[in-house]
Write an enzyme that holds these catalytic residues in place. Structure first.
Site, PDB file in Angstrom:
ATOM      1  N   ASP A 110      54.508  55.240  16.091  1.00 37.34           N
ATOM      2  CA  ASP A 110      54.603  56.620  15.592  1.00 37.34           C
ATOM      3  C   ASP A 110      55.505  56.763  14.368  1.00 37.34           C
ATOM      4  O   ASP A 110      55.659  57.868  13.850  1.00 37.34           O
ATOM      5  CB  ASP A 110      55.093  57.550  16.716  1.00 37.34           C
ATOM      6  CG  ASP A 110      56.396  57.080  17.342  1.00 37.34           C
ATOM      7  OD1 ASP A 110      56.775  55.905  17.135  1.00 37.34           O
ATOM      8  OD2 ASP A 110      57.038  57.880  18.038  1.00 37.34           O
TER       9      ASP A 110
ATOM     10  N   GLU B 228      68.498  47.655  20.678  1.00 34.07           N
ATOM     11  CA  GLU B 228      68.639  47.007  19.370  1.00 34.07           C
ATOM     12  C   GLU B 228      69.898  46.147  19.347  1.00 34.07           C
ATOM     13  O   GLU B 228      69.860  44.976  18.968  1.00 34.07           O
ATOM     14  CB  GLU B 228      68.711  48.061  18.255  1.00 34.07           C
ATOM     15  CG  GLU B 228      67.466  48.916  18.094  1.00 34.07           C
ATOM     16  CD  GLU B 228      67.399  50.115  19.040  1.00 34.07           C
ATOM     17  OE1 GLU B 228      68.251  50.205  19.957  1.00 34.07           O
ATOM     18  OE2 GLU B 228      66.502  50.956  18.857  1.00 34.07           O
TER      19      GLU B 228
HETATM   20  C1  UGA Z   1      63.276  55.194  20.277  1.00 35.36           C
HETATM   21  C2  UGA Z   1      63.352  53.929  19.446  1.00 35.36           C
HETATM   22  O1  UGA Z   1      63.036  54.216  18.099  1.00 35.36           O
HETATM   23  C3  UGA Z   1      62.348  52.921  20.031  1.00 35.36           C
HETATM   24  O2  UGA Z   1      62.288  51.781  19.212  1.00 35.36           O
HETATM   25  C4  UGA Z   1      62.773  52.591  21.442  1.00 35.36           C
HETATM   26  O3  UGA Z   1      61.861  51.714  22.028  1.00 35.36           O
HETATM   27  C5  UGA Z   1      62.762  53.870  22.251  1.00 35.36           C
HETATM   28  O4  UGA Z   1      63.567  54.879  21.627  1.00 35.36           O
HETATM   29  C6  UGA Z   1      63.290  53.654  23.669  1.00 35.36           C
HETATM   30  O5  UGA Z   1      63.338  54.606  24.432  1.00 35.36           O
HETATM   31  O6  UGA Z   1      63.653  52.559  24.039  1.00 35.36           O
HETATM   32  P1  UGA Z   1      61.198  56.865  20.623  1.00 35.36           P
HETATM   33  O7  UGA Z   1      60.527  57.572  19.486  1.00 35.36           O
HETATM   34  O8  UGA Z   1      62.089  57.658  21.520  1.00 35.36           O
HETATM   35  O9  UGA Z   1      61.963  55.615  20.064  1.00 35.36           O
HETATM   36  O10 UGA Z   1      60.129  56.100  21.549  1.00 35.36           O
HETATM   37  P2  UGA Z   1      58.560  56.050  21.479  1.00 35.36           P
HETATM   38  O11 UGA Z   1      58.085  56.140  20.066  1.00 35.36           O
HETATM   39  O12 UGA Z   1      58.013  57.005  22.462  1.00 35.36           O
HETATM   40  O13 UGA Z   1      58.278  54.569  21.997  1.00 35.36           O
HETATM   41  C7  UGA Z   1      58.599  53.421  21.235  1.00 35.36           C
HETATM   42  C8  UGA Z   1      57.388  52.489  21.211  1.00 35.36           C
HETATM   43  O14 UGA Z   1      57.068  52.096  22.530  1.00 35.36           O
HETATM   44  C9  UGA Z   1      56.126  53.110  20.613  1.00 35.36           C
HETATM   45  O15 UGA Z   1      55.463  52.166  19.801  1.00 35.36           O
HETATM   46  C10 UGA Z   1      55.302  53.470  21.830  1.00 35.36           C
HETATM   47  O16 UGA Z   1      53.897  53.426  21.598  1.00 35.36           O
HETATM   48  C11 UGA Z   1      55.722  52.403  22.822  1.00 35.36           C
HETATM   49  N1  UGA Z   1      55.669  52.862  24.224  1.00 35.36           N
HETATM   50  C12 UGA Z   1      56.259  54.027  24.598  1.00 35.36           C
HETATM   51  C13 UGA Z   1      55.007  52.078  25.157  1.00 35.36           C
HETATM   52  O17 UGA Z   1      54.468  51.021  24.835  1.00 35.36           O
HETATM   53  N2  UGA Z   1      54.954  52.525  26.469  1.00 35.36           N
HETATM   54  C14 UGA Z   1      55.517  53.707  26.865  1.00 35.36           C
HETATM   55  O18 UGA Z   1      55.429  54.043  28.067  1.00 35.36           O
HETATM   56  C15 UGA Z   1      56.178  54.466  25.911  1.00 35.36           C
HETATM   57 MN    MN Z   2      58.932  56.899  18.358  1.00 33.49          MN
END
Ligand code: UGA
Ligand code: MN
Length: 324
Positions: free
Chosen positions: A188, A274
Protein backbone atom coordinates in the site's frame (compact mmCIF):
# COMPACT_ATOMS: atom_id res chain seq x y z
CA UNK A 1 -9.28 28.01 -68.90
CA UNK A 2 -6.80 25.13 -69.07
CA UNK A 3 -3.81 27.45 -68.66
CA UNK A 4 -5.49 29.25 -65.71
CA UNK A 5 -5.86 25.89 -63.94
CA UNK A 6 -2.26 25.08 -64.78
CA UNK A 7 -1.09 28.41 -63.31
CA UNK A 8 -3.03 27.80 -60.10
CA UNK A 9 -1.56 24.32 -59.82
CA UNK A 10 2.01 25.64 -60.07
CA UNK A 11 1.29 28.39 -57.51
CA UNK A 12 -0.15 25.85 -55.07
CA UNK A 13 2.49 23.18 -55.68
CA UNK A 14 5.21 24.63 -53.38
CA UNK A 15 2.64 25.03 -50.58
CA UNK A 16 1.45 21.46 -51.01
CA UNK A 17 5.08 20.31 -50.84
CA UNK A 18 5.68 22.34 -47.67
CA UNK A 19 2.60 20.82 -46.02
CA UNK A 20 3.73 17.30 -47.01
CA UNK A 21 7.22 17.93 -45.59
CA UNK A 22 5.73 19.29 -42.34
CA UNK A 23 3.47 16.26 -41.98
CA UNK A 24 6.44 14.02 -42.55
CA UNK A 25 8.59 15.77 -39.96
CA UNK A 26 5.97 15.97 -37.19
CA UNK A 27 5.83 12.31 -36.12
CA UNK A 28 9.60 12.30 -35.66
CA UNK A 29 9.33 14.87 -32.88
CA UNK A 30 10.00 13.30 -29.48
CA UNK A 31 6.73 12.09 -28.00
CA UNK A 32 5.58 13.70 -24.76
CA UNK A 33 7.22 11.94 -21.85
CA UNK A 34 4.64 9.84 -20.14
CA UNK A 35 7.05 8.06 -17.87
CA UNK A 36 9.49 9.61 -15.50
CA UNK A 37 12.28 9.09 -18.03
CA UNK A 38 14.17 12.22 -16.90
CA UNK A 39 15.31 10.45 -13.73
CA UNK A 40 17.00 7.87 -15.84
CA UNK A 41 18.19 9.81 -18.82
CA UNK A 42 21.96 9.75 -19.20
CA UNK A 43 21.92 13.56 -19.02
CA UNK A 44 20.34 13.82 -15.58
CA UNK A 45 22.30 11.04 -13.94
CA UNK A 46 25.65 11.80 -15.47
CA UNK A 47 26.86 13.72 -12.46
CA UNK A 48 27.64 11.14 -9.83
CA UNK A 49 24.41 9.17 -9.37
CA UNK A 50 24.33 5.57 -10.45
CA UNK A 51 21.96 4.84 -13.27
CA UNK A 52 18.90 2.68 -13.19
CA UNK A 53 17.84 2.33 -16.79
CA UNK A 54 14.25 1.90 -17.72
CA UNK A 55 13.01 -1.59 -18.25
CA UNK A 56 12.73 -2.22 -21.97
CA UNK A 57 10.98 -5.56 -22.04
CA UNK A 58 7.41 -4.42 -22.63
CA UNK A 59 6.40 -4.67 -26.28
CA UNK A 60 4.47 -1.40 -26.07
CA UNK A 61 7.45 0.55 -24.94
CA UNK A 62 9.83 -1.05 -27.44
CA UNK A 63 7.51 -0.16 -30.26
CA UNK A 64 7.29 3.41 -28.98
CA UNK A 65 11.07 3.67 -28.85
CA UNK A 66 11.48 2.31 -32.37
CA UNK A 67 9.16 5.03 -33.61
CA UNK A 68 11.40 7.62 -32.06
CA UNK A 69 14.92 6.89 -33.20
CA UNK A 70 16.30 10.21 -32.00
CA UNK A 71 16.00 9.14 -28.33
CA UNK A 72 19.15 7.91 -26.63
CA UNK A 73 19.16 4.12 -26.48
CA UNK A 74 19.34 3.06 -22.85
CA UNK A 75 20.78 -0.42 -22.42
CA UNK A 76 20.71 -2.15 -19.04
CA UNK A 77 24.21 -2.13 -17.64
CA UNK A 78 25.39 -5.62 -16.78
CA UNK A 79 26.93 -4.57 -13.48
CA UNK A 80 23.70 -3.10 -12.11
CA UNK A 81 22.47 -5.03 -9.10
CA UNK A 82 19.12 -6.76 -9.26
CA UNK A 83 16.66 -4.97 -7.00
CA UNK A 84 14.59 -7.51 -5.10
CA UNK A 85 11.35 -6.10 -3.73
CA UNK A 86 9.67 -8.30 -1.11
CA UNK A 87 5.97 -7.51 -0.91
CA UNK A 88 3.69 -9.21 1.60
CA UNK A 89 0.08 -9.09 0.46
CA UNK A 90 -3.28 -10.36 1.68
CA UNK A 91 -6.76 -10.73 0.27
CA UNK A 92 -9.10 -7.75 0.68
CA UNK A 93 -11.29 -5.64 -1.62
CA UNK A 94 -8.47 -3.25 -2.53
CA UNK A 95 -5.77 -5.87 -3.09
CA UNK A 96 -5.78 -5.84 -6.87
CA UNK A 97 -5.84 -2.03 -6.96
CA UNK A 98 -2.81 -1.88 -4.63
CA UNK A 99 -0.91 -4.46 -6.66
CA UNK A 100 -1.74 -2.65 -9.88
CA UNK A 101 -0.29 0.62 -8.56
CA UNK A 102 2.81 -1.18 -7.41
CA UNK A 103 3.32 -3.09 -10.66
CA UNK A 104 2.92 0.12 -12.65
CA UNK A 105 5.82 1.57 -10.68
CA UNK A 106 8.03 -1.51 -10.68
CA UNK A 107 7.54 -2.08 -14.40
CA UNK A 108 9.49 1.08 -15.06
CA UNK A 109 12.60 -0.10 -13.25
CA UNK A 110 15.13 -2.32 -14.98
CA UNK A 111 16.40 -5.38 -13.18
CA UNK A 112 13.73 -5.39 -10.55
CA UNK A 113 12.62 -8.80 -9.36
CA UNK A 114 9.34 -8.78 -7.48
CA UNK A 115 8.94 -11.32 -4.69
CA UNK A 116 5.26 -11.29 -3.90
CA UNK A 117 4.32 -13.29 -0.80
CA UNK A 118 0.68 -14.00 -0.20
CA UNK A 119 -0.63 -14.33 3.34
CA UNK A 120 -2.52 -17.53 2.47
CA UNK A 121 -2.29 -21.29 2.60
CA UNK A 122 -2.37 -21.50 -1.20
CA UNK A 123 -1.67 -19.16 -4.09
CA UNK A 124 -4.79 -17.22 -5.03
CA UNK A 125 -6.17 -17.20 -8.55
CA UNK A 126 -6.38 -13.39 -8.45
CA UNK A 127 -2.69 -12.87 -7.68
CA UNK A 128 -1.54 -15.68 -9.99
CA UNK A 129 -3.33 -14.29 -13.01
CA UNK A 130 -2.34 -10.75 -12.05
CA UNK A 131 1.33 -11.70 -12.01
CA UNK A 132 1.05 -13.62 -15.26
CA UNK A 133 0.03 -10.38 -16.95
CA UNK A 134 2.18 -8.00 -14.93
CA UNK A 135 5.16 -8.07 -17.29
CA UNK A 136 7.66 -8.26 -14.45
CA UNK A 137 10.21 -10.86 -13.37
CA UNK A 138 8.61 -12.25 -10.26
CA UNK A 139 8.47 -15.01 -7.71
CA UNK A 140 5.09 -15.88 -6.26
CA UNK A 141 5.26 -17.32 -2.75
CA UNK A 142 2.67 -17.92 -0.08
CA UNK A 143 2.60 -18.59 3.63
CA UNK A 144 -0.32 -18.06 5.97
CA UNK A 145 0.03 -16.01 9.14
CA UNK A 146 -0.96 -18.34 12.00
CA UNK A 147 -4.37 -17.31 13.34
CA UNK A 148 -3.01 -16.53 16.79
CA UNK A 149 -0.90 -13.76 15.25
CA UNK A 150 -3.77 -12.15 13.35
CA UNK A 151 -4.40 -9.49 15.98
CA UNK A 152 -4.44 -5.72 15.40
CA UNK A 153 -1.82 -5.10 18.08
CA UNK A 154 0.65 -7.66 16.71
CA UNK A 155 3.14 -7.05 13.87
CA UNK A 156 2.01 -7.99 10.38
CA UNK A 157 3.64 -9.87 7.55
CA UNK A 158 6.46 -11.39 9.62
CA UNK A 159 6.11 -14.87 8.08
CA UNK A 160 5.75 -13.45 4.57
CA UNK A 161 8.92 -11.34 4.74
CA UNK A 162 10.80 -14.31 6.14
CA UNK A 163 9.55 -16.48 3.27
CA UNK A 164 10.97 -13.89 0.86
CA UNK A 165 14.32 -13.92 2.67
CA UNK A 166 14.40 -17.73 2.67
CA UNK A 167 13.73 -17.82 -1.06
CA UNK A 168 16.57 -15.37 -1.72
CA UNK A 169 19.01 -17.37 0.38
CA UNK A 170 17.99 -20.60 -1.26
CA UNK A 171 18.28 -19.18 -4.75
CA UNK A 172 21.76 -17.83 -4.16
CA UNK A 173 22.92 -20.77 -2.09
CA UNK A 174 25.27 -22.34 -4.61
CA UNK A 175 26.49 -19.44 -6.65
CA UNK A 176 28.82 -16.62 -5.76
CA UNK A 177 26.41 -13.83 -4.99
CA UNK A 178 25.33 -11.76 -7.94
CA UNK A 179 25.08 -8.06 -7.15
CA UNK A 180 21.70 -7.54 -5.58
CA UNK A 181 19.82 -5.24 -3.22
CA UNK A 182 16.70 -6.08 -1.29
CA UNK A 183 14.02 -3.85 0.12
CA UNK A 184 10.64 -4.43 1.70
CA UNK A 185 7.84 -2.92 -0.32
CA UNK A 186 4.48 -3.10 1.43
CA UNK A 187 1.68 -3.25 -1.10
CA UNK A 188 0.00 0.00 0.00
CA UNK A 189 2.99 2.38 0.01
CA UNK A 190 3.84 4.87 -2.73
CA UNK A 191 7.27 4.78 -4.35
CA UNK A 192 9.02 7.49 -6.36
CA UNK A 193 11.09 6.16 -9.24
CA UNK A 194 14.00 8.18 -7.87
CA UNK A 195 14.09 5.81 -4.92
CA UNK A 196 15.34 2.95 -7.08
CA UNK A 197 18.30 5.01 -8.17
CA UNK A 198 19.20 5.44 -4.50
CA UNK A 199 18.59 1.78 -3.64
CA UNK A 200 20.91 0.60 -6.40
CA UNK A 201 24.03 2.07 -4.84
CA UNK A 202 23.51 0.34 -1.49
CA UNK A 203 26.76 -1.27 -0.37
CA UNK A 204 25.54 -2.86 2.88
CA UNK A 205 22.50 -1.22 4.44
CA UNK A 206 21.12 2.09 3.25
CA UNK A 207 18.46 4.33 4.81
CA UNK A 208 16.30 7.27 3.78
CA UNK A 209 13.29 9.28 4.99
CA UNK A 210 9.72 7.95 4.81
CA UNK A 211 6.76 10.27 4.37
CA UNK A 212 3.45 10.17 6.28
CA UNK A 213 4.50 7.93 9.12
CA UNK A 214 4.94 7.91 12.88
CA UNK A 215 2.24 10.54 13.39
CA UNK A 216 4.29 13.10 11.49
CA UNK A 217 4.59 14.30 7.90
CA UNK A 218 7.78 12.28 7.73
CA UNK A 219 10.40 10.43 9.72
CA UNK A 220 14.05 10.58 8.80
CA UNK A 221 17.50 9.53 9.91
CA UNK A 222 19.50 12.53 11.14
CA UNK A 223 22.80 12.75 9.32
CA UNK A 224 26.04 14.46 10.34
CA UNK A 225 29.20 14.27 8.26
CA UNK A 226 27.70 11.49 6.17
CA UNK A 227 26.80 9.33 9.20
CA UNK A 228 23.45 8.61 10.83
CA UNK A 229 23.57 10.14 14.30
CA UNK A 230 19.92 9.97 15.36
CA UNK A 231 16.33 9.95 14.23
CA UNK A 232 13.70 12.59 13.57
CA UNK A 233 10.51 10.84 14.63
CA UNK A 234 7.35 11.48 16.58
CA UNK A 235 7.01 7.94 17.88
CA UNK A 236 9.23 5.91 20.20
CA UNK A 237 12.51 7.68 19.73
CA UNK A 238 14.05 4.98 21.88
CA UNK A 239 13.88 2.49 19.00
CA UNK A 240 17.45 1.46 18.08
CA UNK A 241 16.55 2.06 14.43
CA UNK A 242 13.60 4.48 14.46
CA UNK A 243 12.73 3.74 10.87
CA UNK A 244 9.79 2.28 8.95
CA UNK A 245 10.01 -0.91 6.90
CA UNK A 246 9.89 1.28 3.78
CA UNK A 247 12.98 3.25 4.84
CA UNK A 248 15.90 0.90 4.21
CA UNK A 249 17.55 -1.47 1.75
CA UNK A 250 20.00 -4.29 2.34
CA UNK A 251 22.53 -5.73 -0.06
CA UNK A 252 22.10 -9.35 -1.05
CA UNK A 253 25.61 -10.02 0.22
CA UNK A 254 24.61 -8.92 3.74
CA UNK A 255 21.50 -11.12 3.62
CA UNK A 256 23.61 -14.12 2.57
CA UNK A 257 26.37 -13.56 5.09
CA UNK A 258 23.83 -13.29 7.95
CA UNK A 259 21.81 -16.45 7.25
CA UNK A 260 20.05 -16.33 10.61
CA UNK A 261 18.77 -12.76 10.33
CA UNK A 262 14.98 -12.95 10.17
CA UNK A 263 11.90 -11.15 11.44
CA UNK A 264 10.94 -12.46 14.84
CA UNK A 265 7.53 -13.05 16.33
CA UNK A 266 8.72 -13.67 19.85
CA UNK A 267 8.68 -10.45 21.83
CA UNK A 268 8.25 -8.29 18.77
CA UNK A 269 5.81 -5.39 18.78
CA UNK A 270 4.47 -3.43 15.83
CA UNK A 271 6.99 -0.77 14.98
CA UNK A 272 9.86 -2.75 16.50
CA UNK A 273 10.21 -5.28 13.68
CA UNK A 274 12.54 -3.01 11.72
CA UNK A 275 14.86 -2.50 14.70
CA UNK A 276 14.79 -6.17 15.64
CA UNK A 277 15.79 -7.11 12.11
CA UNK A 278 18.37 -4.40 11.49
CA UNK A 279 20.09 -5.08 14.83
CA UNK A 280 20.98 -8.52 13.48
CA UNK A 281 22.76 -7.28 10.39
CA UNK A 282 24.21 -3.82 11.02
CA UNK A 283 24.91 -0.96 13.41
CA UNK A 284 23.66 2.64 13.26
CA UNK A 285 27.22 3.76 12.59
CA UNK A 286 27.42 1.61 9.44
CA UNK A 287 24.22 2.91 7.82
CA UNK A 288 24.54 4.58 4.42
CA UNK A 289 22.33 7.68 4.19
CA UNK A 290 20.59 8.09 0.82
CA UNK A 291 18.22 10.66 -0.67
CA UNK A 292 20.56 13.62 -0.35
CA UNK A 293 21.73 12.88 3.19
CA UNK A 294 18.19 11.87 4.14
CA UNK A 295 16.63 15.20 3.22
CA UNK A 296 14.29 13.97 0.47
CA UNK A 297 11.12 11.93 0.82
CA UNK A 298 11.00 9.35 -1.99
CA UNK A 299 8.60 6.87 -0.41
CA UNK A 300 5.33 7.45 1.42
CA UNK A 301 3.70 5.22 3.97
CA UNK A 302 0.28 5.72 2.39
CA UNK A 303 -2.63 3.69 3.71
CA UNK A 304 -5.71 2.98 1.67
CA UNK A 305 -8.95 3.69 3.47
CA UNK A 306 -11.25 0.78 4.10
CA UNK A 307 -13.74 0.48 1.26
CA UNK A 308 -17.38 1.11 1.91
CA UNK A 309 -19.21 -2.03 0.84
CA UNK A 310 -22.42 -1.23 2.71
CA UNK A 311 -24.51 -1.73 -0.41
CA UNK A 312 -22.83 -4.89 -1.60
CA UNK A 313 -25.50 -7.61 -1.87
CA UNK A 314 -25.12 -10.63 0.36
CA UNK A 315 -25.53 -13.04 -2.56
CA UNK A 316 -24.23 -12.59 -6.06
CA UNK A 317 -26.83 -10.62 -8.03
CA UNK A 318 -25.07 -9.50 -11.19
CA UNK A 319 -25.32 -11.48 -14.40
CA UNK A 320 -21.54 -11.64 -14.70
CA UNK A 321 -18.79 -12.51 -12.27
CA UNK A 322 -16.22 -9.75 -12.21
CA UNK A 323 -12.84 -9.85 -10.55
CA UNK A 324 -12.17 -6.57 -8.76
C1 UGA B 1 3.28 -0.68 9.38
C2 UGA B 1 4.64 -0.86 8.74
O1 UGA B 1 4.84 0.11 7.73
C3 UGA B 1 4.69 -2.27 8.14
O2 UGA B 1 5.88 -2.44 7.42
C4 UGA B 1 4.55 -3.27 9.26
O3 UGA B 1 4.54 -4.57 8.75
C5 UGA B 1 3.22 -3.04 9.94
O4 UGA B 1 3.09 -1.68 10.36
C6 UGA B 1 3.05 -3.93 11.17
O5 UGA B 1 2.01 -3.85 11.82
O6 UGA B 1 3.91 -4.72 11.50
P1 UGA B 1 0.85 -0.70 8.23
O7 UGA B 1 0.47 0.25 7.13
O8 UGA B 1 0.29 -0.47 9.59
O9 UGA B 1 2.42 -0.79 8.29
O10 UGA B 1 0.54 -2.22 7.82
P2 UGA B 1 -0.14 -2.82 6.53
O11 UGA B 1 0.15 -1.98 5.33
O12 UGA B 1 -1.56 -3.11 6.85
O13 UGA B 1 0.64 -4.19 6.38
C7 UGA B 1 2.00 -4.26 5.99
C8 UGA B 1 2.15 -5.29 4.88
O14 UGA B 1 1.74 -6.56 5.35
C9 UGA B 1 1.32 -4.99 3.63
O15 UGA B 1 2.07 -5.28 2.47
C10 UGA B 1 0.13 -5.93 3.77
O16 UGA B 1 -0.41 -6.35 2.52
C11 UGA B 1 0.74 -7.10 4.52
N1 UGA B 1 -0.23 -7.79 5.39
C12 UGA B 1 -1.00 -7.10 6.26
C13 UGA B 1 -0.34 -9.17 5.30
O17 UGA B 1 0.35 -9.81 4.51
N2 UGA B 1 -1.26 -9.81 6.11
C14 UGA B 1 -2.07 -9.13 6.98
O18 UGA B 1 -2.87 -9.78 7.69
C15 UGA B 1 -1.93 -7.75 7.06
MN1 MN C 1 0.69 -0.02 5.10
Amino acid sequence: MKSALCNRFFILLPWILIVIIMLDVDPRRPAPQLTSRPYFSPHTVGCGGSRVPLRRSSPGRDAAEKRNESRPQLQPEPRLPTIYAITPTYSRPVQKAELTRLANTFRQVAQLHWILVEDRATRSELVSSFLARAGLPNTHLHVPTPRRYKRPWLPRATEQRNAGLAWLRQRHQHQSAQPGVLFFADDDNTYSLELFQEVTSTRKVSVWPVGLVGGRRYERPLVKNGKVVGWYTGWREDRPFAIDMAGFAVSLQVILSNPKAVFKRRGSQPGMQESDFLKQITTVDELEPKANNCTKVLVWHTRTEKVNLANEPKYHMDTVNIEV
